[in-house]
Design a protein around this motif. Sequence first.
Motif, PDB file in Angstrom:
ATOM      1  N   ARG A 120     -17.521  22.808  16.631  1.00 28.83           N
ATOM      2  CA  ARG A 120     -18.412  22.668  15.477  1.00 28.83           C
ATOM      3  C   ARG A 120     -19.808  23.193  15.801  1.00 28.83           C
ATOM      4  O   ARG A 120     -20.432  23.875  14.982  1.00 28.83           O
ATOM      5  CB  ARG A 120     -18.473  21.203  15.053  1.00 28.83           C
ATOM      6  CG  ARG A 120     -19.408  20.942  13.876  1.00 28.83           C
ATOM      7  CD  ARG A 120     -19.399  19.482  13.461  1.00 28.83           C
ATOM      8  NE  ARG A 120     -18.068  19.088  12.991  1.00 28.83           N
ATOM      9  CZ  ARG A 120     -17.776  17.864  12.561  1.00 28.83           C
ATOM     10  NH1 ARG A 120     -18.718  16.926  12.561  1.00 28.83           N
ATOM     11  NH2 ARG A 120     -16.563  17.582  12.138  1.00 28.83           N
ATOM     12  N   THR A 121     -20.305  22.899  16.992  1.00 25.16           N
ATOM     13  CA  THR A 121     -21.631  23.384  17.394  1.00 25.16           C
ATOM     14  C   THR A 121     -21.651  24.904  17.467  1.00 25.16           C
ATOM     15  O   THR A 121     -22.613  25.548  17.023  1.00 25.16           O
ATOM     16  CB  THR A 121     -22.018  22.779  18.762  1.00 25.16           C
ATOM     17  OG1 THR A 121     -22.023  21.367  18.664  1.00 25.16           O
ATOM     18  CG2 THR A 121     -23.390  23.273  19.198  1.00 25.16           C
TER      19      THR A 121
ATOM     20  N   ILE B 118     -19.428  22.547  25.019  1.00 20.63           N
ATOM     21  CA  ILE B 118     -19.980  22.697  23.668  1.00 20.63           C
ATOM     22  C   ILE B 118     -18.827  22.557  22.688  1.00 20.63           C
ATOM     23  O   ILE B 118     -17.781  23.185  22.850  1.00 20.63           O
ATOM     24  CB  ILE B 118     -20.659  24.069  23.488  1.00 20.63           C
ATOM     25  CG1 ILE B 118     -21.751  24.275  24.542  1.00 20.63           C
ATOM     26  CG2 ILE B 118     -21.258  24.200  22.096  1.00 20.63           C
ATOM     27  CD1 ILE B 118     -22.348  25.665  24.524  1.00 20.63           C
ATOM     28  N   THR B 119     -19.017  21.765  21.642  1.00 19.81           N
ATOM     29  CA  THR B 119     -17.949  21.565  20.669  1.00 19.81           C
ATOM     30  C   THR B 119     -17.780  22.805  19.799  1.00 19.81           C
ATOM     31  O   THR B 119     -18.713  23.601  19.626  1.00 19.81           O
ATOM     32  CB  THR B 119     -18.256  20.361  19.772  1.00 19.81           C
ATOM     33  OG1 THR B 119     -19.450  20.628  19.033  1.00 19.81           O
ATOM     34  CG2 THR B 119     -18.451  19.098  20.607  1.00 19.81           C
TER      35      THR B 119
ATOM     36  N   ALA C   1     -23.976  27.196  15.082  1.00 18.80           N
ATOM     37  CA  ALA C   1     -24.945  28.073  15.743  1.00 18.80           C
ATOM     38  C   ALA C   1     -24.782  29.512  15.257  1.00 18.80           C
ATOM     39  O   ALA C   1     -25.766  30.210  14.976  1.00 18.80           O
ATOM     40  CB  ALA C   1     -24.764  27.999  17.259  1.00 18.80           C
TER      41      ALA C   1
END
Length: 230
Positions: A71-72, A68-69, A76
């Motif tokens: 940024r994600t 998972i990046t 989130a």
Amino acid sequence: SILLFEKYGTLLQWMRGATNIDPFAITIPDEYFFITLSMAVTGAAAVWRWDAIFPDRRDYMNLVPLPITTRTIFFANLVAVLFLVGLIAVDVNAASSVLFPLVVGATQNAFFFFLQFAAVHTLAVVLASVFSFFAVFSILGLGMAVLPPRTFRKISPYVRTLVVIYLVTLLCTSFALPDFLQKLRGSPPAWTRLLPSCWFLGLCQSLRGRADPALSALARLALPGLGAVI
């Protein structure tokens, strides 16, 4: 809100000999109380749950190995925070947003008065809730970002205690400050500008077109202040 039926009931007003009452003027103390109550409860919830809001070392250990990046993960968490803000703001103010305008609107013949009063009241208390949450969030988040972790853990209880004391003090101002603001003529004192509850009361009265110069000056701080903490 239910206890205010005695204050706004038309029969009781008639028995007291009160006629030609301006509903917008007599609601200022109660409007201010609901604003400060909303800010105090929402701010206290943010102080209580702030440990669960910010990602900690355990979250870091669990999330970093996943595909998972960053940024994600950030967005989130941001969405979760915004959802929590909305949930608290609605939960704290849902009852008063209906019952208080209903009590005040019972003194008027036009249903449009109830709708207009309810819309402005709801907007004011919800914005006050959002401001309170993000103000606490920004104070604690700034401390976490600037200070070393060990130092922040040591001073965090004191900072949270000061925030709670400020919120309780803000709630206590509802006993005297609305009357003081109603008697003001001209520019408000500088210390009232340090009380965000005064900003949102001014915003509320401005949206109704019933703000005097003092409340109009305070109302101009509400939206910039809200934008700043967000």
